[in-house]
Design a protein around this motif. Sequence first.
Motif, PDB file in Angstrom:
ATOM      1  N   GLY A 178      25.923  40.860  44.086  1.00  0.00           N
ATOM      2  CA  GLY A 178      27.233  40.343  44.065  1.00  0.00           C
ATOM      3  C   GLY A 178      27.524  40.191  42.582  1.00  0.00           C
ATOM      4  O   GLY A 178      28.524  39.545  42.158  1.00  0.00           O
ATOM      5  N   ALA A 208      30.828  44.613  40.783  1.00  0.00           N
ATOM      6  CA  ALA A 208      31.616  45.271  42.056  1.00  0.00           C
ATOM      7  C   ALA A 208      31.054  46.289  42.928  1.00  0.00           C
ATOM      8  O   ALA A 208      30.161  46.894  42.269  1.00  0.00           O
ATOM      9  CB  ALA A 208      33.044  45.508  41.530  1.00  0.00           C
ATOM     10  N   LYS A 253      35.820  46.138  33.057  1.00  0.00           N
ATOM     11  CA  LYS A 253      36.830  45.667  34.411  1.00  0.00           C
ATOM     12  C   LYS A 253      36.705  46.203  35.482  1.00  0.00           C
ATOM     13  O   LYS A 253      36.897  45.638  36.505  1.00  0.00           O
ATOM     14  CB  LYS A 253      38.223  45.647  33.701  1.00  0.00           C
ATOM     15  CG  LYS A 253      38.767  44.905  32.688  1.00  0.00           C
ATOM     16  CD  LYS A 253      39.886  44.779  32.074  1.00  0.00           C
ATOM     17  CE  LYS A 253      40.369  43.915  30.871  1.00  0.00           C
ATOM     18  NZ  LYS A 253      41.882  44.171  30.566  1.00  0.00           N
ATOM     19  N   GLY A 254      36.247  47.333  35.638  1.00  0.00           N
ATOM     20  CA  GLY A 254      36.156  48.150  36.842  1.00  0.00           C
ATOM     21  C   GLY A 254      34.847  47.743  37.577  1.00  0.00           C
ATOM     22  O   GLY A 254      34.756  47.874  38.777  1.00  0.00           O
ATOM     23  N   ALA A 293      33.353  44.533  36.923  1.00  0.00           N
ATOM     24  CA  ALA A 293      33.210  43.356  36.960  1.00  0.00           C
ATOM     25  C   ALA A 293      33.166  42.806  38.651  1.00  0.00           C
ATOM     26  O   ALA A 293      34.159  43.113  39.254  1.00  0.00           O
ATOM     27  CB  ALA A 293      33.957  42.437  36.153  1.00  0.00           C
ATOM     28  N   PRO A 294      32.387  41.786  39.001  1.00  0.00           N
ATOM     29  CA  PRO A 294      32.482  41.329  40.248  1.00  0.00           C
ATOM     30  C   PRO A 294      33.695  40.841  40.545  1.00  0.00           C
ATOM     31  O   PRO A 294      34.532  40.032  39.640  1.00  0.00           O
ATOM     32  CB  PRO A 294      31.595  40.065  40.264  1.00  0.00           C
ATOM     33  CG  PRO A 294      31.110  39.753  38.823  1.00  0.00           C
ATOM     34  CD  PRO A 294      31.327  41.231  38.079  1.00  0.00           C
ATOM     35  N   ARG A 295      34.177  41.233  41.597  1.00  0.00           N
ATOM     36  CA  ARG A 295      35.581  40.531  42.168  1.00  0.00           C
ATOM     37  C   ARG A 295      35.560  39.144  42.421  1.00  0.00           C
ATOM     38  O   ARG A 295      34.629  38.530  43.025  1.00  0.00           O
ATOM     39  CB  ARG A 295      36.168  41.332  43.616  1.00  0.00           C
ATOM     40  CG  ARG A 295      36.102  42.999  43.235  1.00  0.00           C
ATOM     41  CD  ARG A 295      37.095  43.521  42.280  1.00  0.00           C
ATOM     42  NE  ARG A 295      37.075  44.845  42.502  1.00  0.00           N
ATOM     43  CZ  ARG A 295      36.655  45.623  41.408  1.00  0.00           C
ATOM     44  NH1 ARG A 295      35.763  45.141  40.493  1.00  0.00           N
ATOM     45  NH2 ARG A 295      36.758  46.839  41.384  1.00  0.00           N
TER      46      ARG A 295
END
Length: 215
Positions: free
Chosen positions: A155, A158, A210-211, A213-215
């Motif tokens: 986790g 992403a 940003k794509g 990075a963990p949500r």
Amino acid sequence: MSTISDQSSNDPEGRSRIQSRNRETILTAGREVFARHGLRGARLDEIAAHAGMSKPNLLYYFPRKQDIYAAVLEEVLMGWLMPLDALDPDGDPVEELRRYISAKMALSAEQPEASRLFAGEILAGAPHIERFLKTDLRQLVEKKAGTIRRWVDEGRLAPIDPYHLIFTIWATTQHYADFDVQIHAVLGKQAGRAGFHDQAAQAVLSIILKGVAPR
């Protein structure tokens, strides 16, 4: 003009400091000439001229043009793979990827001819490095893909495919070298301004990180 008279050395291959320096000068010159003309179009005379030495002196170090080409490709690949190999499985995933992308963007800005040379070899079917691609490169990518997959499973990133992330980083960072003419055609003087590569690096980092990075 370079000489080959100094034989004192601690080099593991028995080369003197002058010989090692001359060899590196030839590889730098070869990288530029091969990137411009390819292996077939490059001439030893031109490489020697770029290196600032006579052709006989150059032939002392590399008897054939193909020998220079192979050595240049090996040096390029080793330099590019070091930042990927340095990805720390125990580090912060986003920061590790930030460091890797930044290193690749710096290489693209500092050694654009190396990137174009590699692209030309790949477009030609990789006749000189196919074995390397299918062994050393494949093994390294599999290892680092495993690291990225673990980060996703934990986790800490992403849900992304690690191989396509690596391919995306390669394609995006090397674009600034391989398609430099296209970039200048689109952006004009903006692409030649001081700080452009830093601006580009920040944009690429923002988009990719940003794509992932963990949500």
